[in-house]
Design a protein around this motif. Structure first.
Motif, PDB file in Angstrom:
ATOM      1  N   MET A   1      -9.227   7.239  -1.517  1.00 57.52           N
ATOM      2  CA  MET A   1      -8.891   5.819  -1.440  1.00 57.52           C
ATOM      3  C   MET A   1      -7.441   5.658  -0.996  1.00 57.52           C
ATOM      4  O   MET A   1      -6.573   6.422  -1.406  1.00 57.52           O
ATOM      5  CB  MET A   1      -9.059   5.145  -2.799  1.00 57.52           C
ATOM      6  CG  MET A   1     -10.482   5.055  -3.305  1.00 57.52           C
ATOM      7  SD  MET A   1     -10.580   3.935  -4.715  1.00 57.52           S
ATOM      8  CE  MET A   1      -9.359   4.660  -5.817  1.00 57.52           C
ATOM      9  N   TYR A   2      -7.219   4.618  -0.188  1.00 54.60           N
ATOM     10  CA  TYR A   2      -5.878   4.327   0.293  1.00 54.60           C
ATOM     11  C   TYR A   2      -5.557   2.851   0.069  1.00 54.60           C
ATOM     12  O   TYR A   2      -6.439   1.997   0.124  1.00 54.60           O
ATOM     13  CB  TYR A   2      -5.749   4.637   1.784  1.00 54.60           C
ATOM     14  CG  TYR A   2      -5.736   6.111   2.106  1.00 54.60           C
ATOM     15  CD1 TYR A   2      -4.533   6.801   2.240  1.00 54.60           C
ATOM     16  CD2 TYR A   2      -6.929   6.807   2.273  1.00 54.60           C
ATOM     17  CE1 TYR A   2      -4.522   8.155   2.537  1.00 54.60           C
ATOM     18  CE2 TYR A   2      -6.926   8.160   2.566  1.00 54.60           C
ATOM     19  CZ  TYR A   2      -5.714   8.827   2.696  1.00 54.60           C
ATOM     20  OH  TYR A   2      -5.710  10.170   2.982  1.00 54.60           O
ATOM     21  N   SER A   3      -4.275   2.592  -0.156  1.00 58.43           N
ATOM     22  CA  SER A   3      -3.784   1.224  -0.242  1.00 58.43           C
ATOM     23  C   SER A   3      -2.770   1.008   0.870  1.00 58.43           C
ATOM     24  O   SER A   3      -1.932   1.875   1.139  1.00 58.43           O
ATOM     25  CB  SER A   3      -3.120   0.971  -1.598  1.00 58.43           C
ATOM     26  OG  SER A   3      -2.564  -0.333  -1.649  1.00 58.43           O
ATOM     27  N   ILE A   4      -2.871  -0.145   1.527  1.00 58.59           N
ATOM     28  CA  ILE A   4      -1.852  -0.544   2.495  1.00 58.59           C
ATOM     29  C   ILE A   4      -0.781  -1.301   1.723  1.00 58.59           C
ATOM     30  O   ILE A   4      -1.054  -2.354   1.141  1.00 58.59           O
ATOM     31  CB  ILE A   4      -2.453  -1.428   3.597  1.00 58.59           C
ATOM     32  CG1 ILE A   4      -3.490  -0.643   4.402  1.00 58.59           C
ATOM     33  CG2 ILE A   4      -1.350  -1.964   4.511  1.00 58.59           C
ATOM     34  CD1 ILE A   4      -4.267  -1.494   5.397  1.00 58.59           C
ATOM     35  N   CYS A   5       0.424  -0.754   1.690  1.00 59.27           N
ATOM     36  CA  CYS A   5       1.521  -1.379   0.951  1.00 59.27           C
ATOM     37  C   CYS A   5       2.490  -1.991   1.955  1.00 59.27           C
ATOM     38  O   CYS A   5       3.141  -1.265   2.719  1.00 59.27           O
ATOM     39  CB  CYS A   5       2.229  -0.361   0.065  1.00 59.27           C
ATOM     40  SG  CYS A   5       3.478  -1.101  -1.011  1.00 59.27           S
TER      41      CYS A   5
END
Length: 406
Positions: free
Chosen positions: A1-5
């Motif tokens: 899983m990845y988050s765009i920050c």
């Protein structure tokens, strides 16, 4: 899983990593690249508030990776994050709610519609109307503030006490080409009264945590008093229950189902709460550190969990001591000749930590905004009133010796 920050706030990037979430860090080119240990992928963009610019960078990641969230740790990327979520079906707040929590004029319209008290406000569409608004308030013995619709903190905010003040601000409005002024400005009647900030965690439409604090001095007067800081209220403080209920009303009015909010408000001369603004992010300066000192709750970690729909369980704590902080001011431009030794400040009753962010021999510019500082002093005491006195004294004793070049 990845988050765009969408921002470089390293405490948030660190919290994403500690929750085993990969990080795609997108940072406005005005700011430096964060430490590489806090992200998997990194991009600088010319304007993080420009959806199309950010979309072009993010789209390949969204198509090829499992994106679980888009996080906006700062004001300038809140609308961009909402648009990305809507466009690509990513969970979280969409553009409509984000707009009411970013655009101050939309914010005040939502507040009024839901009977949340706000100061008399004018969106400046015609300069003639602005001058009439100000002249009317001045004739009534009142003053005004002028601020950007899409600003944050005290950046480009000015108290208007005369028509000449407005002419000065109007010139800034007409000539400033930064994003601060891009969406226009508003005028408001100035609220006479103490200023507070309320920091809360909401998940599943329930307020899981609340901290209520009183600023040492109103932030708008920063350029004259140079004192930035706050003290946490105890439940026994007279204002606590009034402000707690007011925050509940604000959360309901804006339909905030999840998030960490930083809500600023006033108690006017009659003791009635007036909305300042609501930010859907952790508070700035040393507010999260102050809260963690008092409660052991890390707001950055909670922010990441809530934005990624990870359940949080926060047990209510009744504080027995007030915690707070105050900035060590940069009161003039020049070369830093001497800093007050940390050990001397730590000898003061109630002071628990001193952190410098500048060093002797360094050239500095006078602080123009409330987030600019030489360092911070953290303290605690049995009451918020006692701590307020302690921190004000510590601030006055902490002024660095700065030699001007003049």
């Amino acid at each position: 899983m990845y988050s765009i920050c969408l921002g470089r706030r390293e405490e948030v990037l660190k919290a994403l990593k500690s929750n085993n979430i990969g990080v795609i860090a997108i940072v406005d080119r005005r700011y430096p690249r964060p430490s590489s240990k806090f992200y998997n992928y990194f991009h600088h963009v010319d304007d993080i508030s420009d959806f199309e610019i950010v979309r072009a960078v993010c789209e390949p990641y969204i198509k090829n990776l499992n994106i679980c969230s888009v996080i906006a740790p700062g004001e300038s990327s809140i609308l961009t994050a909402g648009q990305l979520r809507d466009t690509y079906g990513i969970q979280g707040r969409g553009y409509k709610i984000s707009l009411s929590l970013r655009n101050k004029f939309e914010m005040y319209k939502v507040a009024r519609k839901n009977n949340i008290p706000v100061a008399d406000t004018l969106f400046v569409s015609l300069l003639e109307d602005a001058e009439m608004f100000i002249r009317t308030k001045l004739k009534q013995g009142k003053t005004c503030i002028a601020k950007p619709v899409s600003g944050f903190g005290t950046s480009n905010v000015m108290k208007i006490t005369s028509i000449n003040d407005w002419y000065q601000y109007k010139y800034l409005y007409l000539t400033d080409k930064t994003f601060f002024m891009r969406d226009g400005v508003i005028l408001q009647e100035f609220v006479e009264g103490a200023e507070y900030h309320i920091d809360a965690v909401i998940q599943n439409s329930k307020i899981q945590f609340i901290s209520i604090s009183r600023y040492l001095k109103n932030n708008l007067g920063f350029n004259s008093h140079k004192m930035v800081g706050s003290v946490m209220l105890l439940e026994s403080d007279l204002e606590y229950s009034v402000l707690k209920k007011f925050n509940e009303d604000v959360v309901q009015a804006f339909g905030i189902c999840h998030g960490v909010i930083h809500h600023e408000c006033f108690l006017n001369e009659l003791g009635n709460p007036i909305l300042g603004e609501v930010a859907i992010r952790p508070g700035g300066n040393y507010i999260p550190e102050m809260i963690e000192n008092a409660t052991n709750i890390n707001l950055y970690d909670i922010f990441v969990k809530v934005e990624n729909q990870i359940p949080v369980a926060i047990h209510h704590q009744k504080l027995n001591e007030s915690h707070g902080y105050v900035h060590i001011p940069i009161h003039r431009t020049g070369n830093v000749k001497k800093l007050v030794p940390s050990d001397d400040l730590l000898k003061l009753e109630g002071i628990i930590d001193v952190r410098y962010e500048i060093s002797e021999g360094q050239d500095v510019s006078e602080a123009r905004y409330s987030f600019q500082r030489a360092g911070v002093i953290l303290g605690k005491a049995k009451s918020s009133t006692e701590l307020q006195k302690i921190l004000k004294k510590a601030c006055l004793l902490s002024y660095p010796i700065i030699e001007s070049e003049e």
